[in-house]
Design a protein around this motif. Sequence first.
Motif, PDB file in Angstrom:
ATOM      1  N   THR A 131       7.481   9.911   3.509  1.00  0.00           N
ATOM      2  CA  THR A 131       7.753  10.004   2.078  1.00  0.00           C
ATOM      3  C   THR A 131       6.784   9.125   1.287  1.00  0.00           C
ATOM      4  OG1 THR A 131       9.303   8.153   2.050  1.00  0.00           O
ATOM      5  CG2 THR A 131      10.210  10.351   2.577  1.00  0.00           C
ATOM      6  N   LEU A 132       6.753   9.331  -0.022  1.00  0.00           N
ATOM      7  CA  LEU A 132       5.902   8.499  -0.871  1.00  0.00           C
ATOM      8  C   LEU A 132       6.313   7.031  -0.798  1.00  0.00           C
ATOM      9  CD1 LEU A 132       5.431  10.720  -4.054  1.00  0.00           C
ATOM     10  CD2 LEU A 132       3.630   9.921  -2.523  1.00  0.00           C
ATOM     11  N   THR A 133       7.616   6.769  -0.718  1.00  0.00           N
ATOM     12  CA  THR A 133       8.104   5.393  -0.595  1.00  0.00           C
ATOM     13  C   THR A 133       7.584   4.746   0.677  1.00  0.00           C
ATOM     14  OG1 THR A 133      10.112   5.858  -1.858  1.00  0.00           O
ATOM     15  CG2 THR A 133      10.160   3.945  -0.407  1.00  0.00           C
ATOM     16  N   GLU A 134       7.648   5.496   1.784  1.00  0.00           N
ATOM     17  CA  GLU A 134       7.148   4.963   3.064  1.00  0.00           C
ATOM     18  C   GLU A 134       5.643   4.763   3.024  1.00  0.00           C
ATOM     19  OE1 GLU A 134      10.465   6.962   6.082  1.00  0.00           O
ATOM     20  OE2 GLU A 134       8.707   8.129   5.434  1.00  0.00           O
ATOM     21  N   LEU A 135       4.939   5.665   2.350  1.00  0.00           N
ATOM     22  CA  LEU A 135       3.482   5.527   2.241  1.00  0.00           C
ATOM     23  C   LEU A 135       3.124   4.311   1.393  1.00  0.00           C
ATOM     24  CD1 LEU A 135       0.767   6.798   2.981  1.00  0.00           C
ATOM     25  CD2 LEU A 135       0.902   8.119   0.856  1.00  0.00           C
ATOM     26  N   ALA A 136       3.861   4.086   0.311  1.00  0.00           N
ATOM     27  CA  ALA A 136       3.623   2.911  -0.523  1.00  0.00           C
ATOM     28  C   ALA A 136       3.830   1.635   0.282  1.00  0.00           C
ATOM     29  CB  ALA A 136       4.543   2.927  -1.732  1.00  0.00           C
ATOM     30  N   ALA A 137       4.862   1.632   1.136  1.00  0.00           N
ATOM     31  CA  ALA A 137       5.125   0.461   1.988  1.00  0.00           C
ATOM     32  C   ALA A 137       3.996   0.264   2.988  1.00  0.00           C
ATOM     33  CB  ALA A 137       6.459   0.643   2.705  1.00  0.00           C
ATOM     34  N   LEU A 138       3.445   1.368   3.495  1.00  0.00           N
ATOM     35  CA  LEU A 138       2.323   1.276   4.438  1.00  0.00           C
ATOM     36  C   LEU A 138       1.101   0.668   3.761  1.00  0.00           C
ATOM     37  CD1 LEU A 138       1.212   1.960   7.268  1.00  0.00           C
ATOM     38  CD2 LEU A 138       0.525   4.197   6.340  1.00  0.00           C
ATOM     39  N   TYR A 139       0.816   1.072   2.532  1.00  0.00           N
ATOM     40  CA  TYR A 139      -0.304   0.498   1.784  1.00  0.00           C
ATOM     41  C   TYR A 139      -0.104  -1.013   1.615  1.00  0.00           C
ATOM     42  CZ  TYR A 139      -3.119   4.547   0.256  1.00  0.00           C
ATOM     43  OH  TYR A 139      -3.981   5.623   0.198  1.00  0.00           O
ATOM     44  N   GLN A 140       1.120  -1.410   1.271  1.00  0.00           N
ATOM     45  CA  GLN A 140       1.411  -2.836   1.107  1.00  0.00           C
ATOM     46  C   GLN A 140       1.181  -3.590   2.412  1.00  0.00           C
ATOM     47  OE1 GLN A 140       2.147  -4.716  -1.526  1.00  0.00           O
ATOM     48  NE2 GLN A 140       2.364  -3.113  -3.078  1.00  0.00           N
ATOM     49  N   ASP A 141       1.628  -3.019   3.509  1.00  0.00           N
ATOM     50  CA  ASP A 141       1.528  -3.679   4.814  1.00  0.00           C
ATOM     51  C   ASP A 141       0.078  -3.836   5.262  1.00  0.00           C
ATOM     52  OD1 ASP A 141       2.684  -4.683   7.377  1.00  0.00           O
ATOM     53  OD2 ASP A 141       1.771  -2.844   8.172  1.00  0.00           O
ATOM     54  N   LEU A 182      -2.708  -3.750   3.378  1.00  0.00           N
ATOM     55  CA  LEU A 182      -3.660  -4.334   2.432  1.00  0.00           C
ATOM     56  C   LEU A 182      -3.286  -5.730   1.949  1.00  0.00           C
ATOM     57  CD1 LEU A 182      -4.356  -1.150   0.243  1.00  0.00           C
ATOM     58  CD2 LEU A 182      -5.807  -2.106   2.047  1.00  0.00           C
ATOM     59  N   ASN A 183      -2.166  -6.271   2.440  1.00  0.00           N
ATOM     60  CA  ASN A 183      -1.690  -7.546   1.877  1.00  0.00           C
ATOM     61  C   ASN A 183      -2.592  -8.732   2.188  1.00  0.00           C
ATOM     62  OD1 ASN A 183      -1.013  -8.183   4.522  1.00  0.00           O
ATOM     63  ND2 ASN A 183       1.163  -7.778   4.253  1.00  0.00           N
ATOM     64  N   VAL A 184      -3.489  -8.573   3.150  1.00  0.00           N
ATOM     65  CA  VAL A 184      -4.418  -9.680   3.426  1.00  0.00           C
ATOM     66  C   VAL A 184      -5.611  -9.661   2.469  1.00  0.00           C
ATOM     67  CG1 VAL A 184      -3.779  -9.848   5.859  1.00  0.00           C
ATOM     68  CG2 VAL A 184      -5.653  -8.340   5.185  1.00  0.00           C
ATOM     69  N   LEU A 185      -5.802  -8.532   1.768  1.00  0.00           N
ATOM     70  CA  LEU A 185      -6.945  -8.400   0.865  1.00  0.00           C
ATOM     71  C   LEU A 185      -6.569  -8.504  -0.608  1.00  0.00           C
ATOM     72  CD1 LEU A 185      -8.838  -5.406   2.544  1.00  0.00           C
ATOM     73  CD2 LEU A 185      -9.484  -7.819   2.612  1.00  0.00           C
ATOM     74  N   TYR A 186      -5.361  -8.026  -0.946  1.00  0.00           N
ATOM     75  CA  TYR A 186      -4.969  -7.949  -2.351  1.00  0.00           C
ATOM     76  C   TYR A 186      -3.545  -8.448  -2.526  1.00  0.00           C
ATOM     77  CZ  TYR A 186      -8.847  -4.564  -2.429  1.00  0.00           C
ATOM     78  OH  TYR A 186     -10.062  -3.954  -2.293  1.00  0.00           O
ATOM     79  N   ASP A 187      -3.204  -8.806  -3.774  1.00  0.00           N
ATOM     80  CA  ASP A 187      -1.814  -9.173  -4.027  1.00  0.00           C
ATOM     81  C   ASP A 187      -0.985  -7.901  -4.249  1.00  0.00           C
ATOM     82  OD1 ASP A 187      -1.945  -8.326  -6.776  1.00  0.00           O
ATOM     83  OD2 ASP A 187      -2.711 -10.290  -7.365  1.00  0.00           O
ATOM     84  N   GLU A 188       0.303  -8.065  -4.327  1.00  0.00           N
ATOM     85  CA  GLU A 188       1.212  -6.920  -4.368  1.00  0.00           C
ATOM     86  C   GLU A 188       0.940  -5.992  -5.543  1.00  0.00           C
ATOM     87  OE1 GLU A 188       6.062  -6.080  -4.594  1.00  0.00           O
ATOM     88  OE2 GLU A 188       5.304  -8.093  -4.160  1.00  0.00           O
ATOM     89  N   ILE A 239      -2.239  -3.933  -4.987  1.00  0.00           N
ATOM     90  CA  ILE A 239      -2.025  -2.880  -3.994  1.00  0.00           C
ATOM     91  C   ILE A 239      -1.285  -1.703  -4.608  1.00  0.00           C
ATOM     92  CG2 ILE A 239      -0.921  -2.298  -1.784  1.00  0.00           C
ATOM     93  CD1 ILE A 239      -1.294  -5.273  -1.002  1.00  0.00           C
ATOM     94  N   HIS A 240      -0.288  -1.997  -5.414  1.00  0.00           N
ATOM     95  CA  HIS A 240       0.459  -0.917  -6.058  1.00  0.00           C
ATOM     96  C   HIS A 240      -0.450  -0.116  -6.991  1.00  0.00           C
ATOM     97  CE1 HIS A 240       3.952   1.277  -7.395  1.00  0.00           C
ATOM     98  NE2 HIS A 240       3.726   0.938  -8.652  1.00  0.00           N
ATOM     99  N   SER A 241      -1.327  -0.807  -7.708  1.00  0.00           N
ATOM    100  CA  SER A 241      -2.265  -0.111  -8.591  1.00  0.00           C
ATOM    101  C   SER A 241      -3.205   0.789  -7.787  1.00  0.00           C
ATOM    102  CB  SER A 241      -3.079  -1.119  -9.403  1.00  0.00           C
ATOM    103  OG  SER A 241      -2.248  -1.851 -10.286  1.00  0.00           O
ATOM    104  N   LEU A 242      -3.682   0.285  -6.659  1.00  0.00           N
ATOM    105  CA  LEU A 242      -4.549   1.085  -5.790  1.00  0.00           C
ATOM    106  C   LEU A 242      -3.818   2.308  -5.259  1.00  0.00           C
ATOM    107  CD1 LEU A 242      -6.260  -1.814  -3.809  1.00  0.00           C
ATOM    108  CD2 LEU A 242      -7.358  -0.323  -5.483  1.00  0.00           C
ATOM    109  N   PHE A 243      -2.566   2.114  -4.881  1.00  0.00           N
ATOM    110  CA  PHE A 243      -1.755   3.221  -4.381  1.00  0.00           C
ATOM    111  C   PHE A 243      -1.578   4.292  -5.457  1.00  0.00           C
ATOM    112  CE2 PHE A 243       2.527   5.120  -3.882  1.00  0.00           C
ATOM    113  CZ  PHE A 243       2.301   5.828  -2.701  1.00  0.00           C
ATOM    114  N   LEU A 244      -1.336   3.872  -6.684  1.00  0.00           N
ATOM    115  CA  LEU A 244      -1.161   4.833  -7.775  1.00  0.00           C
ATOM    116  C   LEU A 244      -2.447   5.614  -8.041  1.00  0.00           C
ATOM    117  CD1 LEU A 244       1.020   2.802 -10.321  1.00  0.00           C
ATOM    118  CD2 LEU A 244       1.766   4.653  -8.797  1.00  0.00           C
TER     119      LEU A 244
END
Length: 297
Positions: free
Chosen positions: A2-12, A14-20, A23-28
């Motif tokens: 799902t999109l929710t699961e994909l958003a969580a994957l992006y957070q997981d 990319l968290n060493v490179l960007y803040d939360e 990451i959300h902006s990149l996901f959008l």
Amino acid sequence: MTLTELAALYQDKLNVLYDEGEIHSLFLIAIEEVLGYQKTDYILNKQELVPDTALIRLNNILLGLTKGNPIQYIIGHTVFYGLKFKVNPSVLIPRPETEELVEWVLSVCSSRFAIGNASLNSPSIVNLIDIGTGSGCIAIALKKHLPKAYVSAVDISSTALATAKENALLNDVGVTFIEDDILNYAETYGSKFDIIVSNPPYIKEYEKAEMHQNVLANEPHTALFVSNEKPLIFYEAIADFALKHLKKDGLLFFEINANLGKETIQMLGNKGFTDIRLRLDMQGKERMVSAQKPPLP
């Protein structure tokens, strides 16, 4: 997935490179590129299953992001002043503060040259040149909003100019592109300009430590950096160019290093420019300067 699961994957991932928030902006940006979803669409469809073909593309974007590549280079384009621009590692990714420079130039053109005033027979008398054009974002945005103006754009890089020409076609505007080195220009600039605008390299070498790694690793250093010893080298050259090639009372606009506002103003004053104005960007940083060509002796 799902999109929710994909958003969580992006957070997981990319968290060493960007803040939360980043990451959300990149996901959008990624889901808008692949699915055509705006932020509202995402909110309304969080539990929707992502189609397999779209998921492959979204995972490829994520892979590029984990390698530190800017998302604009991954998807091949960005938006600047409401216009779409192709970008690649031969050109800088346009920044929001540069949009403010364009807005300033347009506002001055609107008042000074009465653009749009029916009493003027020919607003096309406005002649502008953008020095160090890169992707062409400044020149093209200005031409798009001043369709009768003459707009030229200069860059030393042939590959950057190739991208700028593509962007002019993409946005259906006519801009004259010139390959030249402003530090040692060979072109004969026969016409005089009403406005010269430039966002030249201005980041000192020692300021690299303050920059994000994905910028350092991907964007062209020749368009970013100057030596610590001569940080205003391009500003001085462009100011000298302006003294020769601006019309009487013509205007010069710069985007500047926020730490060098005082020095830039002093340099322009030393060269005789008048009506020197410093403007803050949306973050309150000293980011833009305008100056008027000194009167003839």
